[in-house]
Design an enzyme around this catalytic site. Structure first.
Site, PDB file in Angstrom:
ATOM      1  NE  ARG A 249       4.747  -0.017  -5.436  1.00  0.00           N
ATOM      2  CZ  ARG A 249       4.524   1.202  -5.912  1.00  0.00           C
ATOM      3  NH1 ARG A 249       5.238   1.676  -6.927  1.00  0.00           N
ATOM      4  NH2 ARG A 249       3.591   1.963  -5.390  1.00  0.00           N
TER       5      ARG A 249
ATOM      6  CG  ASP B 167      -2.046   1.074   0.938  1.00  0.00           C
ATOM      7  OD1 ASP B 167      -3.000   0.739   0.190  1.00  0.00           O
ATOM      8  OD2 ASP B 167      -1.940   2.207   1.421  1.00  0.00           O
TER       9      ASP B 167
ATOM     10  N   GLY C 124       0.415   6.594 -11.946  1.00  0.00           N
ATOM     11  CA  GLY C 124      -0.037   7.466 -10.861  1.00  0.00           C
ATOM     12  C   GLY C 124       0.526   8.873 -10.964  1.00  0.00           C
TER      13      GLY C 124
HETATM   14  P1  IMP Z   1      -2.863   2.121  -3.194  1.00  0.00           P
HETATM   15  O1  IMP Z   1      -1.544   1.691  -2.713  1.00  0.00           O
HETATM   16  O2  IMP Z   1      -3.565   1.080  -3.986  1.00  0.00           O
HETATM   17  O3  IMP Z   1      -3.711   2.723  -2.112  1.00  0.00           O
HETATM   18  O4  IMP Z   1      -2.644   3.279  -4.263  1.00  0.00           O
HETATM   19  C1  IMP Z   1      -1.841   4.339  -3.962  1.00  0.00           C
HETATM   20  C2  IMP Z   1      -1.961   5.418  -5.005  1.00  0.00           C
HETATM   21  O5  IMP Z   1      -0.843   6.275  -4.760  1.00  0.00           O
HETATM   22  C3  IMP Z   1      -1.825   4.942  -6.446  1.00  0.00           C
HETATM   23  O6  IMP Z   1      -3.051   4.688  -7.048  1.00  0.00           O
HETATM   24  C4  IMP Z   1      -1.126   6.130  -7.091  1.00  0.00           C
HETATM   25  O7  IMP Z   1      -2.056   7.120  -7.429  1.00  0.00           O
HETATM   26  C5  IMP Z   1      -0.246   6.633  -5.955  1.00  0.00           C
HETATM   27  N1  IMP Z   1       1.078   5.993  -6.027  1.00  0.00           N
HETATM   28  C6  IMP Z   1       1.568   4.986  -5.261  1.00  0.00           C
HETATM   29  N2  IMP Z   1       2.780   4.635  -5.657  1.00  0.00           N
HETATM   30  C7  IMP Z   1       3.064   5.406  -6.707  1.00  0.00           C
HETATM   31  C8  IMP Z   1       4.181   5.471  -7.562  1.00  0.00           C
HETATM   32  O8  IMP Z   1       5.160   4.712  -7.486  1.00  0.00           O
HETATM   33  N3  IMP Z   1       4.105   6.415  -8.508  1.00  0.00           N
HETATM   34  C9  IMP Z   1       3.056   7.256  -8.654  1.00  0.00           C
HETATM   35  N4  IMP Z   1       1.968   7.201  -7.912  1.00  0.00           N
HETATM   36  C10 IMP Z   1       1.968   6.277  -6.936  1.00  0.00           C
END
Ligand code: IMP
Length: 207
Positions: A187, A75, A159
């Protein structure tokens, strides 16, 4: 141990961008990986936690229970200092439940209208959780610092990458190759810790 005898683990993310980034790093762990797509699982988990750690654990535990496989889930979130740390763990839904990446970017840029360069500091955070069928869980975390650019640049990643500017590189994350992003990203850092943890756990026969 022969590759085909290694224990099977589930990489539980429905985000293809995360799968693309995580698999090459996780391939270094002494296990085999299947993805949700490989298993035909499309169900998503409601991210009701307040933090990335809570949501990562929620996803890892839920998919572990669903499949019976030891499970890894990520997450992640974006913390913008000028917005008091928002959107944080809500980064995916900040611009609305079904927003597209360009809409998320436009929404964030609008929130930061008039905020000067020196006040646009931000960080991406990734928490990776591991859940085992016997109930054990582990978390590891990585962050990367940057600035929110005034306009999107680049087409790589996913993202918010086109507006996450890395001063040391003079580029946004979306202008990096997959390997370059993995080498410095939140990540990538969390995934390398997960690999080290898996080597330790599997090496000592604790799974
Ligand atoms: P989740 O982890 O599914 O809650 O999503 C986190 C959100 O943060 C994603 O949908 C992206 O919009 C943003 N996000 C997370 N990691 C990245 C990344 O490595 N690059 C760009 N946006 C990110």
């Amino acid at each position: 141990m022969a590759p085909e005898e290694r224990p099977l683990f589930l990489l539980a993310t429905t985000n293809p961008g995360k799968v693309r980034e995580l698999l090459p790093i996780l391939a270094e762990a002494p296990c085999r990986w299947v993805t949700l797509a490989d298993l035909g699982i499309t169900a998503s988990v409601a991210e009701t936690g307040q933090s990335c750690a809570e949501n990562a654990l929620l996803k890892a535990r839920t998919y572990c229970r669903m499949t019976g496989l030891p499970t890894l889930a990520d997450d992640s979130g974006l913390e913008v200092d000028a917005l008091g740390g928002a959107p944080g763990a809500q980064a995916k839904v900040y611009a609305g439940e079904n927003a597209t990446d360009p809409q998320r970017i436009a929404f964030l840029l609008q929130k930061l209208e008039g905020v000067p360069w020196e006040k646009r500091s931000a960080r991406f955070r990734s928490v990776i959780a591991l859940a085992f069928p016997d109930g054990r869980t582990y978390t590891v975390e990585g962050t990367v610092e940057g600035l929110i650019a005034f306009a999107p640049q680049g087409s790589g990643g996913f993202g918010y990458d086109p507006i996450f500017y890395l001063p040391d590189k003079g580029k946004t994350v979306a202008q990096l190759s997959l390997e370059e992003k993995n080498a410095l990203s939140h990540r990538g850092k969390a995934a390398r810790q997960a690999v080290a943890l898996l080597k330790e756990l599997l090496g000592t026969g604790k799974t």
